[in-house]
Scaffold this motif. Structure first.
Motif, PDB file in Angstrom:
ATOM      1  N   UNK A  45       0.831  -1.210   0.000  1.00 42.23           N
ATOM      2  CA  UNK A  45       0.000   0.000   0.000  1.00 42.23           C
ATOM      3  C   UNK A  45       0.862   1.255   0.000  1.00 42.23           C
ATOM      4  N   UNK A  46       1.854   1.323   0.891  1.00 38.10           N
ATOM      5  CA  UNK A  46       2.702   2.510   1.002  1.00 38.10           C
ATOM      6  C   UNK A  46       3.481   2.769  -0.274  1.00 38.10           C
ATOM      7  N   UNK A  47       3.935   1.708  -0.926  1.00 41.96           N
ATOM      8  CA  UNK A  47       4.738   1.856  -2.140  1.00 41.96           C
ATOM      9  C   UNK A  47       3.981   2.571  -3.245  1.00 41.96           C
ATOM     10  N   UNK A  48       2.663   2.493  -3.229  1.00 41.71           N
ATOM     11  CA  UNK A  48       1.862   3.164  -4.251  1.00 41.71           C
ATOM     12  C   UNK A  48       2.149   4.667  -4.306  1.00 41.71           C
ATOM     13  N   UNK A  49       2.501   5.235  -3.177  1.00 46.68           N
ATOM     14  CA  UNK A  49       2.708   6.680  -3.108  1.00 46.68           C
ATOM     15  C   UNK A  49       4.181   7.061  -3.241  1.00 46.68           C
ATOM     16  N   UNK A  50       5.007   6.107  -3.663  1.00 46.44           N
ATOM     17  CA  UNK A  50       6.443   6.366  -3.776  1.00 46.44           C
ATOM     18  C   UNK A  50       6.922   6.074  -5.188  1.00 46.44           C
ATOM     19  N   UNK A  51       7.287   7.115  -5.951  1.00 43.87           N
ATOM     20  CA  UNK A  51       7.774   6.902  -7.319  1.00 43.87           C
ATOM     21  C   UNK A  51       8.925   5.913  -7.350  1.00 43.87           C
ATOM     22  N   UNK A  52       9.010   5.150  -8.406  1.00 41.56           N
ATOM     23  CA  UNK A  52      10.030   4.130  -8.649  1.00 41.56           C
ATOM     24  C   UNK A  52       9.805   2.907  -7.756  1.00 41.56           C
TER      25      UNK A  52
END
Length: 235
Positions: free
Chosen positions: A129-136
Motif C-alpha cells: 500500500x505505502x509503495x503506491x505513493x512512492x515513485x520508482x
C-alpha cells in the motif's frame, strides 16, 4: 535532453496525446505499475494533471480537449491494479533471474533493493500500500512481492486497496485544483502544483536516505532470494 525531460512532464504527455489523452493516461498508469521499464513514467503528477484537465475550463486554458473524469475514476484503478498484478506475476515467475542481471540504463539494482527494504521493514501488506505513493518504488515493489512469495490472493487484496487509494486521491486533488484555479492562469499553476505533489510523494524516500546516511547505511538488504519466507506471512 529535452526529450528526457518531456517523458516526466505530464503536461507534455497530455498535449501530445490530444484527443486520446484519457486512454493514454490509463495506458501509462498500467505501464508504470506493471512494466519494469515504466518506472520513469510520470505517475502521481500525471494523475493530478489528468484530474485538473478533466475540467473543461482548465482544459480550454491549455488548449486541449477535456479528459473524461468518469472514465478516469473507473479506469485508472483498474489499470493500476492490473499492472501491479502483472508485476507480481513477473516476479513470481522470472523475478529472481531478472533482478540478478547487471545495471543498465533502464535497470538499477538499487531500485530493487529499495523496494525490498520497504517490504522487509513494513511487512508485505503495508509495503504494497505505502509503495503506491512512492515513485520508482511502486514499480519494483510488485515483482519483489512475487519473488518473495507473497501469496497471490493476499497480494491482490492489498494491491486493490493501495491502487484505489493512490489513483483516486491523486485524481480528486487534481479535479479540485482544476475547478478552483482561474482558467486563464492554469498554465502558471499546473507545474508548481504538480511539482508540489511529486515532492510530497518523495518525502518517504528522502527520509530514508537521510536515515541511512546518518546511520552510515545501516544493514544493507540481503540479495533477492535469501530472505526468510516467514517475512511474507506478517500482517
Amino acid at each position: 535532453m529535452e526529450s528526457l525531460l518531456d517523458l516526466v512532464d505530464p503536461q507534455w504527455w497530455l498535449t501530445m496525446l490530444g484527443a486520446f489523452a484519457t486512454v493514454g493516461v490509463l495506458a501509462i498508469i498500467f505501464a508504470e505499475t506493471g512494466l519494469l521499464v515504466g518506472f520513469f513514467l510520470p505517475g502521481d503528477s500525471l494523475l493530478v494533471a489528468a484530474g485538473i484537465f478533466s475540467s473543461a475550463a482548465a482544459a480550454q486554458g491549455l488548449g486541449i480537449a477535456p479528459l473524461s473524469f468518469p472514465a478516469l475514476v473507473i479506469g485508472t484503478p483498474i489499470c493500476a491494479v492490473a499492472g501491479a498484478q502483472l508485476g507480481h506475476l513477473i516476479g513470481a515467475r522470472v523475478g529472481g533471474k531478472l533482478f540478478d542481471r547487471p545495471n543498465s540504463r533502464l535497470f538499477k539494482r538499487e531500485h530493487v533493493e529499495k523496494a525490498e527494504h520497504y517490504f522487509e521493514k513494513f511487512g508485505p501488506a503495508k509495503a504494497v500500500v505505502i509503495a503506491r505513493f512512492m515513485p520508482i518504488v511502486r514499480t519494483f515493489m510488485n515483482p519483489v512481492a512475487g519473488v518473495l512469495e507473497m501469496p497471490p490472493r493476499r497480494f491482490f487484496v492489498w494491491n486493490v486497496i493501495g491502487g484505489v487509494l493512490w489513483v483516486e486521491s491523486m485524481l480528486l486533488i487534481g479535479y479540485f485544483l482544476g475547478g478552483t484555479v482561474d482558467p486563464a492562469k492554469i498554465d502558471k499553476y499546473i507545474l508548481p502544483g504538480v511539482l508540489l505533489i511529486v515532492l510530497i510523494s518523495l518525502i518517504p524516500i528522502i527520509v530514508e536516505v537521510v536515515k541511512n546516511r546518518r546511520g552510515k547505511g545501516g544493514t544493507p538488504p540481503p540479495p533477492m532470494g535469501k530472505h526468510h519466507k516467514d517475512s511474507v506471512k506478517r500482517p
